[in-house]
Design a protein around this motif. Structure first.
Motif, PDB file in Angstrom:
ATOM      1  N   ARG A  58      46.187 -62.790 101.577  1.00 62.06           N
ATOM      2  CA  ARG A  58      44.904 -62.621 100.641  1.00 62.06           C
ATOM      3  C   ARG A  58      44.964 -61.374  99.712  1.00 62.06           C
ATOM      4  O   ARG A  58      45.843 -60.600  99.882  1.00 62.06           O
ATOM      5  CB  ARG A  58      43.779 -62.269 101.590  1.00 62.06           C
ATOM      6  CG  ARG A  58      43.400 -63.427 102.582  1.00 62.06           C
ATOM      7  CD  ARG A  58      41.932 -63.321 103.089  1.00 62.06           C
ATOM      8  NE  ARG A  58      41.115 -63.789 102.187  1.00 62.06           N
ATOM      9  CZ  ARG A  58      40.999 -65.172 101.947  1.00 62.06           C
ATOM     10  NH1 ARG A  58      41.549 -66.196 102.775  1.00 62.06           N
ATOM     11  NH2 ARG A  58      40.117 -65.807 101.286  1.00 62.06           N
ATOM     12  N   PHE A  59      44.417 -61.745  98.398  1.00 60.50           N
ATOM     13  CA  PHE A  59      44.499 -60.512  97.599  1.00 60.50           C
ATOM     14  C   PHE A  59      42.851 -60.399  96.868  1.00 60.50           C
ATOM     15  O   PHE A  59      42.276 -61.311  97.110  1.00 60.50           O
ATOM     16  CB  PHE A  59      45.380 -60.941  96.462  1.00 60.50           C
ATOM     17  CG  PHE A  59      45.627 -62.086  95.605  1.00 60.50           C
ATOM     18  CD1 PHE A  59      44.394 -62.140  94.601  1.00 60.50           C
ATOM     19  CD2 PHE A  59      45.954 -63.270  95.936  1.00 60.50           C
ATOM     20  CE1 PHE A  59      44.204 -63.369  93.639  1.00 60.50           C
ATOM     21  CE2 PHE A  59      45.738 -64.447  95.202  1.00 60.50           C
ATOM     22  CZ  PHE A  59      44.903 -64.484  94.292  1.00 60.50           C
ATOM     23  N   ARG A  60      42.900 -59.334  96.030  1.00 62.46           N
ATOM     24  CA  ARG A  60      41.382 -59.171  95.694  1.00 62.46           C
ATOM     25  C   ARG A  60      41.624 -59.061  94.223  1.00 62.46           C
ATOM     26  O   ARG A  60      42.627 -58.698  93.432  1.00 62.46           O
ATOM     27  CB  ARG A  60      40.936 -57.903  96.262  1.00 62.46           C
ATOM     28  CG  ARG A  60      40.827 -57.729  97.607  1.00 62.46           C
ATOM     29  CD  ARG A  60      40.192 -56.468  98.052  1.00 62.46           C
ATOM     30  NE  ARG A  60      38.597 -56.403  97.852  1.00 62.46           N
ATOM     31  CZ  ARG A  60      38.074 -55.513  97.957  1.00 62.46           C
ATOM     32  NH1 ARG A  60      38.495 -54.504  98.191  1.00 62.46           N
ATOM     33  NH2 ARG A  60      36.619 -55.496  97.631  1.00 62.46           N
ATOM     34  N   LEU A  61      40.475 -59.290  93.482  1.00 62.66           N
ATOM     35  CA  LEU A  61      40.310 -59.211  92.145  1.00 62.66           C
ATOM     36  C   LEU A  61      39.075 -58.209  91.864  1.00 62.66           C
ATOM     37  O   LEU A  61      38.021 -58.317  92.082  1.00 62.66           O
ATOM     38  CB  LEU A  61      40.097 -60.499  91.427  1.00 62.66           C
ATOM     39  CG  LEU A  61      41.172 -61.851  91.632  1.00 62.66           C
ATOM     40  CD1 LEU A  61      40.775 -62.585  93.036  1.00 62.66           C
ATOM     41  CD2 LEU A  61      41.155 -62.724  90.590  1.00 62.66           C
ATOM     42  N   LEU A  62      39.694 -57.320  90.747  1.00 60.82           N
ATOM     43  CA  LEU A  62      38.267 -56.711  90.129  1.00 60.82           C
ATOM     44  C   LEU A  62      38.349 -57.152  88.957  1.00 60.82           C
ATOM     45  O   LEU A  62      39.012 -57.182  88.001  1.00 60.82           O
ATOM     46  CB  LEU A  62      38.812 -55.094  90.139  1.00 60.82           C
ATOM     47  CG  LEU A  62      37.876 -54.207  89.433  1.00 60.82           C
ATOM     48  CD1 LEU A  62      36.537 -54.052  90.070  1.00 60.82           C
ATOM     49  CD2 LEU A  62      38.444 -52.916  89.067  1.00 60.82           C
ATOM     50  N   THR A  63      36.690 -57.585  88.536  1.00 62.58           N
ATOM     51  CA  THR A  63      36.506 -58.092  87.099  1.00 62.58           C
ATOM     52  C   THR A  63      35.572 -57.120  86.453  1.00 62.58           C
ATOM     53  O   THR A  63      34.571 -56.692  87.246  1.00 62.58           O
ATOM     54  CB  THR A  63      36.044 -59.458  87.463  1.00 62.58           C
ATOM     55  OG1 THR A  63      34.606 -59.489  88.327  1.00 62.58           O
ATOM     56  CG2 THR A  63      36.952 -60.450  87.882  1.00 62.58           C
TER      57      THR A  63
END
Length: 212
Positions: A58-63
């Motif tokens: 899993r990875f995360r995204l900051l938008t």
């Protein structure tokens, strides 16, 4: 012999207990309805998303989005994104745009309510507006953007690596800014709309005079 039953009995006899970690409470004061921004960099919004590589890592995204111009300012991708990382991303965007936001709207995640980000905002004179818990509609601009990102990019690709995910997502972000017209922007792309505003602001009126 020592087993869980004996340990539990000894704990009870000695009156011992495990300290429970209290959940951090975010102040609910000052949550007033946000007014629609009237210019670029007046109001930014940000949020986190989550996805996975093909092998389930899993990875995360900051938008990050400018609410007035609808520009996607950044999509940071990594396996972990701390409050310090959020601050570095915002500093990078500020350096690229040459301007800081007046206010940023966000939810109450631990990275966003951290002391690091609070100090960052204080040092730069940026107001942090936290939405009420359980009410993502109060950050509707970023929720709408994240929905497009999910449907058009994340759900359409099988990411082979973190580098592949970053490259693919950045290509989508560029396409969103440069080739996606928005009806709310007069059917201009976010980049075209921002350039029109910049030209309007930099254009100086000719001095009045007498012509014979």
């Amino acid at each position: 012999m020592v087993n869980h039953k004996r340990v539990y009995r000894l704990y009870r006899e000695e009156g011992l207990s495990v300290r429970k970690r209290g959940r951090k409470r975010v102040s609910r004061e000052g949550r007033l309805p946000l007014e629609a921004p009237l210019r670029p960099n007046q109001l930014w919004c940000l949020d986190f998303m989550q996805d996975a590589l093909w092998w389930a890592r899993r990875f995360r995204l900051l938008t990050v989005v400018d609410v007035y111009t609808r520009e996607s300012l950044a999509i940071e991708v990594d396996t972990s994104l701390s409050g310090a990382r959020v601050a570095r991303v915002l500093d990078r965007v500020i350096a690229e745009r040459g301007a800081r936001p007046d206010e940023i709207v966000m939810d109450n995640g631990p990275e966003l309510t951290s002391r690091v980000l609070d100090q960052w905002a204080y040092d730069r004179g940026v107001r942090l507006h936290f939405i009420e818990p359980g009410k993502p509609q109060q950050n509707g601009y970023i929720e709408s953007f994240n929905g497009k990102l999910r449907d058009e990019c994340l759900n359409e690709h099988w990411f082979l690596s973190l580098a592949h995910a970053r490259e693919t997502i950045e290509e989508w972000r560029i396409d969103y800014n440069q080739r996606r017209p928005h009806s709310a922007l007069g059917n201009l792309t976010p980049l075209e709309f921002a350039r029109v505003l910049e030209d309007t602001q930099t254009k100086q009126p000719e001095p009045a005079g007498l012509y014979l």
